[in-house]
Design a protein around this motif. Structure first.
Motif: not given
Length: 211
Positions: A57-65
């Protein structure tokens, strides 16, 4: 990927988080006490899988953030840091223990694994570490952000297997002693609360997102 010095600091912080009892350790301890080593180690694998769910989840969400705005990233960073401090203070003030009144009925290993995954997916300590503290060690200038997050997440999961496995082994051997020790509960409460507060402060004062 992050440089070796950053990985070393991350590993030290992860170890501090992993060794303090929380929902995951309580779950592993109760299963180990009630059903022995096999159940304990199965629950450990479930907990590790839950960590990898947070990592994905972090790899998807934080990369965009990270690719969007410093303001949005800062909001997540300081909100996560503040909640870590809140959890630490609450942990110090409110006693939580695996007491004699906790009844854990026998479960199949498959069910124990599934419950372990769910326990850590819903574990705020793990979620906040992955989403609020892990990003401090991600450097967009050193390669793809998702890959860095995945590598750090796998390192966290691997360290968790070792740390939680030690709890499972100890709990299986010592059995009911862990349930009735008020001194153990008191000591671990202050230690775990202090570490959570320290991690929150460290996350808040650490360097921000690279521009």
């Amino acid at each position: 990927m992050p440089d070796l010095s950053a990985i070393g600091v991350f590993a030290a912080a992860a170890l501090a988080l992993l060794v303090i009892p929380g929902p995951a350790v309580i779950y592993i301890t109760t299963r180990s006490i009630d059903q022995g080593r096999a159940a304990g180690f199965t629950s450990v694998l479930g907990i590790a899988t839950g960590t990898l769910v947070h990592t994905a989840a972090a790899a998807v969400g934080l990369s965009a953030l990270l690719a969007s705005s410093a303001v949005a990233f800062g909001i997540v960073k300081y909100a996560g840091a503040g909640y870590l401090v809140f959890l630490g203070v609450r942990r110090i003030l409110v006693a939580e223990s695996v007491g004699e009144d906790v009844v854990v009925p026998p479960r199949s290993l498959r069910r124990i694994y599934g419950q372990g995954v769910l326990v850590n997916v819903l574990n705020p300590k793990t979620a906040l570490f992955v989403f609020a503290f892990l990003p401090q060690f991600v450097d967009p200038g050193r390669g793809p952000v998702p890959l860095q997050i995945v590598l750090l997440g796998f390192l966290l999961a691997a360290m968790g297997i070792v740390s939680d496995g030690a709890y499972a082994l100890l709990a299986a051997r010592l059995g009911r002693w862990l349930r009735g020790s008020d001194r153990f509960d008191s000591i671990q409460r202050y230690v775990s609360g202090g570490v959570l507060v320290s991690l929150g402060v460290a996350a808040a004062v650490s360097g921000g997102r690279s521009e």
